[in-house]
Design a protein around this motif. Structure first.
Motif, PDB file in Angstrom:
ATOM      1  N   SER A 108       0.808  -1.014  -0.376  1.00 40.82           N
ATOM      2  CA  SER A 108       0.272  -0.199   0.321  1.00 40.82           C
ATOM      3  C   SER A 108       0.785   1.166  -0.404  1.00 40.82           C
ATOM      4  N   PHE A 109       0.819   2.210  -1.100  1.00 39.23           N
ATOM      5  CA  PHE A 109       1.446   3.671  -0.697  1.00 39.23           C
ATOM      6  C   PHE A 109       0.346   4.788  -0.307  1.00 39.23           C
ATOM      7  N   GLU A 110       0.553   5.427  -0.248  1.00 40.07           N
ATOM      8  CA  GLU A 110       0.200   6.863   0.474  1.00 40.07           C
ATOM      9  C   GLU A 110       0.515   7.987  -0.489  1.00 40.07           C
ATOM     10  N   PHE A 111      -0.045   8.598  -1.427  1.00 42.39           N
ATOM     11  CA  PHE A 111       0.924   9.972  -1.629  1.00 42.39           C
ATOM     12  C   PHE A 111       0.236  10.753  -1.460  1.00 42.39           C
ATOM     13  N   LEU A 112       0.902  12.096  -1.186  1.00 47.38           N
ATOM     14  CA  LEU A 112       0.060  13.455  -0.564  1.00 47.38           C
ATOM     15  C   LEU A 112       1.141  14.740  -1.446  1.00 47.38           C
ATOM     16  N   GLN A 113      -0.024  15.640  -1.848  1.00 49.05           N
ATOM     17  CA  GLN A 113       0.597  16.386  -2.284  1.00 49.05           C
ATOM     18  C   GLN A 113       0.291  18.000  -1.160  1.00 49.05           C
ATOM     19  N   HIS A 114       0.500  19.167  -2.005  1.00 45.40           N
ATOM     20  CA  HIS A 114       0.152  20.681  -1.609  1.00 45.40           C
ATOM     21  C   HIS A 114       0.467  21.079  -2.577  1.00 45.40           C
ATOM     22  N   LEU A 115       1.830  20.729  -3.373  1.00 44.21           N
ATOM     23  CA  LEU A 115       1.645  21.929  -4.228  1.00 44.21           C
ATOM     24  C   LEU A 115       0.115  21.984  -5.725  1.00 44.21           C
ATOM     25  N   PHE A 116       0.684  20.951  -6.212  1.00 44.91           N
ATOM     26  CA  PHE A 116      -0.451  20.564  -6.927  1.00 44.91           C
ATOM     27  C   PHE A 116      -1.787  21.405  -6.619  1.00 44.91           C
ATOM     28  N   ASN A 117      -2.522  21.613  -7.352  1.00 49.50           N
ATOM     29  CA  ASN A 117      -4.132  22.229  -7.267  1.00 49.50           C
ATOM     30  C   ASN A 117      -4.432  22.430  -8.420  1.00 49.50           C
ATOM     31  N   PHE A 118      -5.235  20.960  -8.268  1.00 47.10           N
ATOM     32  CA  PHE A 118      -6.277  20.689  -9.245  1.00 47.10           C
ATOM     33  C   PHE A 118      -7.414  21.218  -9.218  1.00 47.10           C
ATOM     34  N   ASN A 119      -7.377  22.078  -8.706  1.00 41.87           N
ATOM     35  CA  ASN A 119      -9.410  22.387  -9.147  1.00 41.87           C
ATOM     36  C   ASN A 119      -8.725  23.431  -9.636  1.00 41.87           C
ATOM     37  N   GLU A 120      -7.500  24.659  -9.741  1.00 40.04           N
ATOM     38  CA  GLU A 120      -6.888  25.296 -11.360  1.00 40.04           C
ATOM     39  C   GLU A 120      -5.731  24.928 -11.840  1.00 40.04           C
ATOM     40  N   PHE A 121      -5.904  23.552 -11.506  1.00 42.73           N
ATOM     41  CA  PHE A 121      -4.530  23.649 -12.921  1.00 42.73           C
ATOM     42  C   PHE A 121      -3.900  24.183 -12.795  1.00 42.73           C
ATOM     43  N   SER A 122      -3.043  23.800 -11.440  1.00 38.86           N
ATOM     44  CA  SER A 122      -1.677  24.614 -11.752  1.00 38.86           C
ATOM     45  C   SER A 122      -1.125  23.871 -10.046  1.00 38.86           C
ATOM     46  N   ILE A 123       0.090  24.629 -10.550  1.00 35.56           N
ATOM     47  CA  ILE A 123       1.269  24.004  -9.762  1.00 35.56           C
ATOM     48  C   ILE A 123       1.286  25.695  -8.956  1.00 35.56           C
ATOM     49  N   GLU A 124       1.244  25.968  -7.334  1.00 35.60           N
ATOM     50  CA  GLU A 124       1.188  26.851  -5.879  1.00 35.60           C
ATOM     51  C   GLU A 124       2.971  26.974  -5.782  1.00 35.60           C
ATOM     52  N   LEU A 125       3.682  27.906  -5.974  1.00 32.09           N
ATOM     53  CA  LEU A 125       5.323  27.517  -5.365  1.00 32.09           C
ATOM     54  C   LEU A 125       5.570  28.776  -4.395  1.00 32.09           C
ATOM     55  N   GLY A 126       4.180  29.442  -3.993  1.00 33.43           N
ATOM     56  CA  GLY A 126       4.262  30.309  -3.183  1.00 33.43           C
ATOM     57  C   GLY A 126       4.411  31.668  -3.412  1.00 33.43           C
ATOM     58  N   SER A 127       4.656  32.460  -2.542  1.00 36.57           N
ATOM     59  CA  SER A 127       5.127  34.513  -2.945  1.00 36.57           C
ATOM     60  C   SER A 127       6.026  34.812  -3.655  1.00 36.57           C
ATOM     61  N   MET A 128       7.097  33.399  -4.014  1.00 32.00           N
ATOM     62  CA  MET A 128       8.619  34.063  -4.622  1.00 32.00           C
ATOM     63  C   MET A 128       8.487  33.421  -6.276  1.00 32.00           C
ATOM     64  N   PHE A 129       7.747  32.558  -6.186  1.00 37.17           N
ATOM     65  CA  PHE A 129       7.487  32.021  -7.988  1.00 37.17           C
ATOM     66  C   PHE A 129       6.048  31.623  -8.541  1.00 37.17           C
ATOM     67  N   GLY A 130       5.286  32.033  -7.684  1.00 40.18           N
ATOM     68  CA  GLY A 130       3.481  32.248  -7.575  1.00 40.18           C
ATOM     69  C   GLY A 130       3.647  30.720  -8.382  1.00 40.18           C
ATOM     70  N   SER A 131       2.346  30.405  -9.576  1.00 36.65           N
ATOM     71  CA  SER A 131       1.681  29.871  -9.948  1.00 36.65           C
ATOM     72  C   SER A 131       2.299  29.584 -11.392  1.00 36.65           C
ATOM     73  N   ILE A 132       2.073  28.156 -11.509  1.00 32.92           N
ATOM     74  CA  ILE A 132       2.326  27.810 -12.748  1.00 32.92           C
ATOM     75  C   ILE A 132       1.240  26.919 -13.693  1.00 32.92           C
TER      76      ILE A 132
END
Length: 226
Positions: free
Chosen positions: A159-183
């Motif tokens: 059993s493998f559990e993967f958790l993620q906090h950078l990918f926003n699947f509602n907006e379909f973007s990668i959230e990199l914080g105030s320095m790099f913004g959203s891709i």
């Protein structure tokens, strides 16, 4: 998950954690193979579309490498990829006999029983996060040494559990914080789905495509559909 969703409420799965999604994969390996040769991530079938400016891309990869020290990323070329070791990427990895497995939708914890750990040893710690960090650190050492052990055990259930906090699947973007913004992933993927994938060499151990409505128009263009 109902929308809008808030992690501030007690009882919500991600309460007290900086997480955006969970994926749990469970199953058997068909044969014994070295775990250090198993990778997880994505491999695209054709080149990316419009990549972010180089300074943002370099910063993003550096940030991702902080969370995944063994990250192997190549986003240019005919088959862009981002891969990390399967043994150290999951937040939870449990090895069990079939009769020991519970409901896959239950809360997942890094095992305390040595028999259920990937490396045959569990850190003497009360927290699942601390035990997982120990496994990740020890496995990454084996990965860099290109060790041929541990091997997968076909008679066990993994059993493998993967958790993620950078990918926003509602907006379909990668959230990199105030320095790099959203891709925005629409421009990067150019009609290709994201993947939840693991591989052994050229073989896929599993692969699930994640589609978003923003990808459909570009996907139809590449498929020759109107």
């Amino acid at each position: 998950t109902p929308e809008p969703y808030s992690d501030e409420c007690d009882g919500n799965y991600f309460h007290g954690m900086n997480r955006r999604y969970q994926a749990v994969i469970r199953g058997r390996f068909k044969e014994a193979i070295p775990f250090t040769k198993c990778l997880t991530g994505f491999v695209l079938e054709r080149p990316c579309g419009q990549l972010p400016p180089k300074w943002i891309l370099k910063g993003a990869l550096k940030l991702l490498s902080f969370f995944a020290p063994q990250l192997q990323a190549k986003l240019d070329g005919p088959n862009p990829s981002s891969l990390t070791p399967l043994g150290s990427t999951p937040q939870v990895l449990r090895v069990q006999e079939e009769h020991e497995t519970g409901n896959i939708e239950d809360m997942q914890f890094e095992p305390t029983d040595n028999r259920q750990t990937l490396l045959g040893e569990s850190l003497d710690a009360t927290g699942s996060l601390q035990r997982a960090r120990h496994r990740k650190k020890q496995f990454d050492k084996l990965f860099t040494q290109k060790s041929l052990t541990p091997l997968t055990e076909p008679n066990k259930v993994y059993s493998f559990e993967f958790l993620q906090h950078l990918f926003n699947f509602n907006e379909f973007s990668i959230e990199l914080g105030s320095m790099f913004g959203s891709i925005q992933l629409k421009e990067v993927l150019d009609g290709q789905p994201m993947q939840i994938m693991a591989s052994y060499g050229e073989k896929r151990l599993w692969s699930f495509d994640i589609w978003h409505t923003s990808l459909l128009e570009d996907s139809r263009k590449h498929d020759g559909l109107s």
